[in-house]
Design a protein around this motif. Structure first.
Motif, mmCIF file in Angstrom:
data_model
loop_
_atom_site.group_PDB
_atom_site.id
_atom_site.type_symbol
_atom_site.label_atom_id
_atom_site.label_comp_id
_atom_site.label_asym_id
_atom_site.label_seq_id
_atom_site.Cartn_x
_atom_site.Cartn_y
_atom_site.Cartn_z
ATOM 1 N N UNK A 56 35.361 40.367 46.257
ATOM 2 C CA UNK A 56 35.540 40.187 44.816
ATOM 3 C C UNK A 56 34.747 41.255 44.059
ATOM 4 N N UNK A 57 33.510 41.489 44.466
ATOM 5 C CA UNK A 57 32.683 42.501 43.791
ATOM 6 C C UNK A 57 33.271 43.902 43.949
ATOM 7 N N UNK A 58 33.786 44.212 45.145
ATOM 8 C CA UNK A 58 34.371 45.533 45.372
ATOM 9 C C UNK A 58 35.627 45.734 44.535
ATOM 10 N N UNK A 59 36.472 44.711 44.461
ATOM 11 C CA UNK A 59 37.693 44.823 43.661
ATOM 12 C C UNK A 59 37.355 44.962 42.181
ATOM 13 N N UNK A 60 36.343 44.233 41.717
ATOM 14 C CA UNK A 60 35.914 44.364 40.323
ATOM 15 C C UNK A 60 35.413 45.772 40.044
ATOM 16 N N UNK A 61 34.637 46.336 40.975
ATOM 17 C CA UNK A 61 34.142 47.700 40.804
ATOM 18 C C UNK A 61 35.291 48.701 40.812
ATOM 19 N N UNK A 62 36.293 48.450 41.648
ATOM 20 C CA UNK A 62 37.462 49.336 41.689
ATOM 21 C C UNK A 62 38.221 49.289 40.367
ATOM 22 N N UNK A 63 38.384 48.092 39.811
ATOM 23 C CA UNK A 63 39.057 47.982 38.520
ATOM 24 C C UNK A 63 38.320 48.726 37.431
ATOM 25 N N UNK A 64 36.981 48.611 37.412
ATOM 26 C CA UNK A 64 36.185 49.328 36.418
ATOM 27 C C UNK A 64 36.306 50.836 36.603
ATOM 28 N N UNK A 65 36.337 51.284 37.862
ATOM 29 C CA UNK A 65 36.493 52.715 38.134
ATOM 30 C C UNK A 65 37.845 53.223 37.658
ATOM 31 N N UNK A 66 38.901 52.454 37.921
ATOM 32 C CA UNK A 66 40.241 52.857 37.472
ATOM 33 C C UNK A 66 40.281 52.977 35.948
ATOM 34 N N UNK A 67 39.681 52.034 35.247
ATOM 35 C CA UNK A 67 39.669 52.100 33.768
ATOM 36 C C UNK A 67 38.875 53.308 33.295
ATOM 37 N N UNK A 68 37.784 53.589 33.960
ATOM 38 C CA UNK A 68 36.960 54.738 33.559
ATOM 39 C C UNK A 68 37.717 56.052 33.729
ATOM 40 N N UNK A 76 46.942 46.531 44.013
ATOM 41 C CA UNK A 76 45.965 46.114 45.025
ATOM 42 C C UNK A 76 46.621 45.289 46.122
ATOM 43 N N UNK A 77 46.311 45.608 47.362
ATOM 44 C CA UNK A 77 46.840 44.847 48.481
ATOM 45 C C UNK A 77 45.811 44.814 49.602
ATOM 46 N N UNK A 78 45.941 43.824 50.464
ATOM 47 C CA UNK A 78 45.089 43.691 51.641
ATOM 48 C C UNK A 78 45.970 43.717 52.881
ATOM 49 N N UNK A 90 43.386 31.156 49.140
ATOM 50 C CA UNK A 90 42.157 30.900 48.394
ATOM 51 C C UNK A 90 41.426 32.209 48.107
ATOM 52 N N UNK A 91 41.396 33.107 49.080
ATOM 53 C CA UNK A 91 40.767 34.422 48.883
ATOM 54 C C UNK A 91 41.438 35.188 47.754
ATOM 55 N N UNK A 92 42.758 35.228 47.763
ATOM 56 C CA UNK A 92 43.479 35.964 46.726
ATOM 57 C C UNK A 92 43.271 35.341 45.348
ATOM 58 N N UNK A 93 43.204 34.013 45.296
ATOM 59 C CA UNK A 93 42.948 33.348 44.013
ATOM 60 C C UNK A 93 41.557 33.684 43.488
ATOM 61 N N UNK A 94 40.577 33.738 44.382
ATOM 62 C CA UNK A 94 39.225 34.066 43.952
ATOM 63 C C UNK A 94 39.126 35.516 43.477
ATOM 64 N N UNK A 95 39.835 36.410 44.122
ATOM 65 C CA UNK A 95 39.860 37.801 43.663
ATOM 66 C C UNK A 95 40.463 37.887 42.262
ATOM 67 N N UNK A 96 41.585 37.202 42.059
ATOM 68 C CA UNK A 96 42.236 37.234 40.748
ATOM 69 C C UNK A 96 41.348 36.609 39.676
#
Length: 335
Positions: A56-68, A76-78, A90-96
């Protein structure tokens, strides 16, 4: 126009930001997070809660990087490690919920199709009938085709990390019996796919993925610092010697070999055995090492088919995990 794609694999989460004007994905920024999700998987395939939080933290950081970088997405896919997990939904719901980014898992055959498209665009039409192999931590994707997309695509449970944990974790380095059992498993899983490849007689074979890139370097291909446009090839006989070299060394010493990184040293032997066995069974003397893979395939489908393609491809993300598939899947006919 600038877009981004995020890939959560067995070892790393990687973000690629690219400009897509002119029909070619030109990378402008890449970043990765080394989470090693496969090391946090329970006996039944469940991904541990701590690892989910890290994702979750890595995906959030990736989203912030993309916006920057003023990029849309990320798409995003796994891959297999999440796709096969009982707690996948459950993992995908927590990421979202934690990031606002809707991550999906793509069927293995779709991954094979995307990697094939990337290899086709990189190698061009002069490659002719093309076979593509892509090994990850959890699965091996194989595709063959004469056009833009493959005529058939298969996803097999022959990932380098998976096989290492199942067959090569008893002693370091492994004994001959462990290697014998590993080869037997690979031959069994590859039987139908290899027969199809031999029957099709591809003009060109290509391998893709970080594991195959490192093995290509071990087999004598030019180092990465020479850039992506240098021709790199991995011959079957050189890969056979690589298997012998890797099998004789403990993990710590494998990381001292050309091309083999410390994080992938443990799984390098399984990857080499899969690669050599596959090429041998398919009647291929060698393969081109292609720098483009699934992420570039996603970007190319976005460029060539529009944003609606990604919407359609991810529409069934929350469906229950699929039951185990037969060894060979035939790709859907293309218009």
């Amino acid at each position: 126009m600038r877009v981004s794609v995020l890939d959560a694999g067995s070892n790393t989460v990687r973000l690629v930001i690219a400009d897509v004007e002119g029909g070619v994905p030109l990378p402008v920024h890449t970043v990765k997070w080394k989470l090693r999700l496969s090391e946090h998987v329970g006996p039944d395939g469940t991904i541990a809660d701590e690892a989910v939080e890290q994702l979750v933290k890595a995906v959030a950081a990736a989203g912030a990087t993309a916006r920057r970088w003023h990029a849309s997405g990320p798409m995003a896919f796994a891959t297999a490690v999440v796709r096969a997990a009982p707690n996948r939904q459950e993992l995908l719901r927590r990421v979202a919920a934690g990031t606002g980014i809707r991550m999906c898992t793509l069927p293995g055959e779709t991954e094979a199709e995307l990697t094939f498209l990337a290899a086709r665009r990189w190698l061009g039409w002069h490659a002719g009938p093309l076979a593509v192999l892509d090994i990850g931590g959890g699965s091996l994707e194989v595709a063959f085709g004469r056009g833009r997309l493959p005529d058939f695509a298969a996803s097999l449970p022959l990932g380098a990390r998976r096989l290492t944990q199942e067959y090569l974790a008893v002693q370091d380095p492994p004994g001959p019996e462990e290697l014998k059992e590993l080869r037997r498993r690979i031959r069994h899983e590859l039987r139908d796919v290899a027969s199809r490849i031999r029957w099709e007689r591809p003009r060109t074979a290509a391998v893709s993925s970080r594991t195959f890139q490192q093995l290509g370097r071990l087999c004598g291909a030019a180092p990465g610092r020479y850039g992506p446009f240098v021709h790199r090839e991995m011959r079957c006989r050189d890969l056979r010697e690589a298997v012998r070299t890797l099998a004789a060394l403990p993990v710590a010493e494998r990381a001292q070999l050309p091309g083999i990184s410390a994080p992938r040293a443990e799984q390098s032997l399984a990857g080499a055995v899969v690669g050599h066995t596959a090429l041998k069974l398919m009647g291929l003397r060698g393969a081109v090492v292609c720098p483009w893979a699934i992420r570039e395939g996603v970007l190319l489908r976005y460029i060539e088919d529009g944003a609606d393609w990604w919407t359609d491809a991810t529409a069934t993300t929350d469906a229950p995990a699929p039951t185990p598939a037969p060894p060979l899947r035939i790709a859907r006919p293309r218009a």
